[in-house]
Design a protein around this motif. Structure first.
Motif, PDB file in Angstrom:
ATOM      1  N   THR A 114       0.842  -0.769   0.620  1.00 63.54           N
ATOM      2  CA  THR A 114       0.034  -0.129  -0.330  1.00 63.54           C
ATOM      3  C   THR A 114       1.039   1.116   0.308  1.00 63.54           C
ATOM      4  N   THR A 115       2.196   1.212   0.222  1.00 62.56           N
ATOM      5  CA  THR A 115       3.448   1.968   0.620  1.00 62.56           C
ATOM      6  C   THR A 115       4.310   2.077  -0.308  1.00 62.56           C
ATOM      7  N   ALA A 116       4.842   2.533  -0.973  1.00 60.46           N
ATOM      8  CA  ALA A 116       6.487   2.421  -1.249  1.00 60.46           C
ATOM      9  C   ALA A 116       7.431   3.453  -1.854  1.00 60.46           C
ATOM     10  N   GLN A 117       8.370   3.567  -1.873  1.00 65.21           N
ATOM     11  CA  GLN A 117       9.364   4.537  -1.952  1.00 65.21           C
ATOM     12  C   GLN A 117      10.487   3.722  -3.097  1.00 65.21           C
ATOM     13  N   ALA A 118      10.241   5.210  -4.317  1.00 61.14           N
ATOM     14  CA  ALA A 118      10.824   5.266  -5.116  1.00 61.14           C
ATOM     15  C   ALA A 118      12.251   5.945  -5.090  1.00 61.14           C
ATOM     16  N   LEU A 119      12.752   5.250  -6.056  1.00 62.32           N
ATOM     17  CA  LEU A 119      14.225   6.705  -6.556  1.00 62.32           C
ATOM     18  C   LEU A 119      14.509   6.537  -8.052  1.00 62.32           C
ATOM     19  N   VAL A 120      14.318   7.672  -8.562  1.00 63.03           N
ATOM     20  CA  VAL A 120      13.693   8.219  -9.929  1.00 63.03           C
ATOM     21  C   VAL A 120      15.089   9.196 -10.627  1.00 63.03           C
ATOM     22  N   VAL A 121      16.097   8.569 -11.311  1.00 61.55           N
ATOM     23  CA  VAL A 121      16.870   9.100 -12.381  1.00 61.55           C
ATOM     24  C   VAL A 121      16.419  10.400 -13.046  1.00 61.55           C
ATOM     25  N   ALA A 122      16.559  11.441 -13.809  1.00 66.26           N
ATOM     26  CA  ALA A 122      16.092  12.077 -15.147  1.00 66.26           C
ATOM     27  C   ALA A 122      17.139  12.840 -15.393  1.00 66.26           C
ATOM     28  N   ASP A 123      16.874  13.556 -16.479  1.00 60.66           N
ATOM     29  CA  ASP A 123      16.861  14.706 -17.299  1.00 60.66           C
ATOM     30  C   ASP A 123      16.430  15.683 -17.572  1.00 60.66           C
ATOM     31  N   SER A 124      17.237  17.215 -18.092  1.00 59.07           N
ATOM     32  CA  SER A 124      16.575  17.758 -18.647  1.00 59.07           C
ATOM     33  C   SER A 124      16.559  19.017 -19.118  1.00 59.07           C
ATOM     34  N   VAL A 125      16.164  19.362 -20.072  1.00 61.28           N
ATOM     35  CA  VAL A 125      16.609  20.692 -21.028  1.00 61.28           C
ATOM     36  C   VAL A 125      16.032  22.048 -21.169  1.00 61.28           C
ATOM     37  N   ILE A 126      16.142  22.425 -20.294  1.00 67.81           N
ATOM     38  CA  ILE A 126      15.318  23.942 -19.779  1.00 67.81           C
ATOM     39  C   ILE A 126      15.776  25.326 -20.565  1.00 67.81           C
ATOM     40  N   ASP A 127      14.692  25.758 -21.782  1.00 66.88           N
ATOM     41  CA  ASP A 127      14.573  26.593 -22.197  1.00 66.88           C
ATOM     42  C   ASP A 127      13.962  27.700 -21.821  1.00 66.88           C
ATOM     43  N   TRP A 128      14.340  29.594 -21.932  1.00 61.08           N
ATOM     44  CA  TRP A 128      13.188  30.150 -21.456  1.00 61.08           C
ATOM     45  C   TRP A 128      12.801  31.252 -22.769  1.00 61.08           C
ATOM     46  N   ALA A 129      11.716  31.230 -22.893  1.00 66.48           N
ATOM     47  CA  ALA A 129      11.168  32.176 -23.886  1.00 66.48           C
ATOM     48  C   ALA A 129      11.591  33.698 -24.614  1.00 66.48           C
ATOM     49  N   ASP A 130      12.076  33.907 -23.230  1.00 67.69           N
ATOM     50  CA  ASP A 130      11.904  35.429 -23.203  1.00 67.69           C
ATOM     51  C   ASP A 130      13.554  35.867 -23.302  1.00 67.69           C
ATOM     52  N   ARG A 131      14.493  35.063 -22.774  1.00 68.94           N
ATOM     53  CA  ARG A 131      15.974  35.326 -21.922  1.00 68.94           C
ATOM     54  C   ARG A 131      16.971  34.151 -23.972  1.00 68.94           C
ATOM     55  N   ASP A 132      17.966  35.106 -23.280  1.00 66.17           N
ATOM     56  CA  ASP A 132      18.650  35.141 -24.790  1.00 66.17           C
ATOM     57  C   ASP A 132      19.868  33.668 -24.246  1.00 66.17           C
ATOM     58  N   ASP A 133      19.683  33.624 -22.743  1.00 68.27           N
ATOM     59  CA  ASP A 133      20.350  32.536 -22.614  1.00 68.27           C
ATOM     60  C   ASP A 133      20.711  31.341 -23.450  1.00 68.27           C
ATOM     61  N   PRO A 134      22.118  29.985 -22.922  1.00 67.63           N
ATOM     62  CA  PRO A 134      21.657  29.250 -23.999  1.00 67.63           C
ATOM     63  C   PRO A 134      20.705  27.936 -23.156  1.00 67.63           C
ATOM     64  N   ALA A 135      20.404  27.085 -23.323  1.00 60.85           N
ATOM     65  CA  ALA A 135      19.342  26.223 -22.658  1.00 60.85           C
ATOM     66  C   ALA A 135      20.097  26.145 -21.833  1.00 60.85           C
ATOM     67  N   GLU A 136      19.850  24.843 -20.786  1.00 60.84           N
ATOM     68  CA  GLU A 136      20.346  24.636 -19.428  1.00 60.84           C
ATOM     69  C   GLU A 136      20.095  23.248 -18.775  1.00 60.84           C
ATOM     70  N   GLU A 137      21.347  22.296 -18.757  1.00 61.80           N
ATOM     71  CA  GLU A 137      20.963  21.368 -18.955  1.00 61.80           C
ATOM     72  C   GLU A 137      21.249  20.798 -16.935  1.00 61.80           C
ATOM     73  N   ARG A 138      19.899  19.830 -16.637  1.00 69.21           N
ATOM     74  CA  ARG A 138      19.577  19.943 -15.248  1.00 69.21           C
ATOM     75  C   ARG A 138      19.490  18.244 -15.184  1.00 69.21           C
ATOM     76  N   PHE A 139      20.299  18.095 -13.837  1.00 61.51           N
ATOM     77  CA  PHE A 139      20.180  16.381 -13.990  1.00 61.51           C
ATOM     78  C   PHE A 139      19.892  16.151 -12.408  1.00 61.51           C
ATOM     79  N   THR A 140      18.334  15.176 -12.420  1.00 61.52           N
ATOM     80  CA  THR A 140      17.512  15.601 -11.112  1.00 61.52           C
ATOM     81  C   THR A 140      16.941  14.275 -10.902  1.00 61.52           C
ATOM     82  N   ARG A 141      17.320  14.175  -9.234  1.00 62.92           N
ATOM     83  CA  ARG A 141      17.084  13.095  -8.348  1.00 62.92           C
ATOM     84  C   ARG A 141      16.062  12.964  -7.705  1.00 62.92           C
ATOM     85  N   TRP A 142      15.351  12.242  -7.410  1.00 58.09           N
ATOM     86  CA  TRP A 142      14.297  11.790  -6.421  1.00 58.09           C
ATOM     87  C   TRP A 142      14.287  11.115  -5.775  1.00 58.09           C
TER      88      TRP A 142
END
Length: 162
Positions: A114-142
């Motif tokens: 009825t309950t569980a604990q999970a570890l999740v590893v995922a990556d993402s690329v974030i871009d912002w519509a109104d910024r000239d900054d390059p896209a940023e890669e993020r490595f996420t662990r939950w």
């Protein structure tokens, strides 16, 4: 002659008892296997929910936020759900972010049925519509806490792990 006639009756009774015994053992083995398969399917469903939830969290786009937020809320409950309804919407719209996620791995660290604990590893690329900054890669662990409500696994808590 009397003993000769009783021998087949005793043999038939013994064979009938053996048949019932083997049938009972077969049923117990089948029942045990069915329970093992049900637990394995439940564990897989919990992991799939955690993975889906993570990908939805990392695949945000300010232009299609409502549909993504609906998917996130569909896999969450409790503390996690309450936080997403306000902060996630505000942050995504304020930053005009576009984010694409890729799942790297999911695993259960505990499971009770009825309950569980999970570890999740995922990556993402974030871009912002109104910024000239390059896209940023993020490595996420939950570390996600999942609960089974009405036969469905939901994420009750999602903590970032460093």
């Amino acid at each position: 002659m009397r003993d000769v006639r009783r021998a087949p009756v005793r043999l038939n009774v013994a064979l009938a008892l053996l048949s019932v015994g083997f049938a009972g053992l077969g049923w117990l083995a089948w029942q045990s296997r069915a329970e093992e398969l049900a637990v394995a399917a439940d564990r897989q469903a919990a992991m799939q929910t955690a993975a889906t939830h993570a990908i939805n969290l990392l695949s945000l786009d300010h232009r299609t936020l409502d549909s993504t937020l609906d998917r996130i809320l569909a896999t969450s409950t409790g503390e996690a759900r309450a936080g997403y309804e306000t902060t996630l919407r505000q942050a995504t719209l304020a930053n005009k972010s576009q984010q694409t996620g890729v799942l790297r791995g999911t695993g259960l660290t505990s499971f009770t049925g009825t309950t569980a604990q999970a570890l999740v590893v995922a990556d993402s690329v974030i871009d912002w519509a109104d910024r000239d900054d390059p896209a940023e890669e993020r490595f996420t662990r939950w570390r996600m806490t999942l609960v089974k409500e009405s036969g469905k696994w939901l994420v009750a808590k999602a903590e970032l792990v460093r």
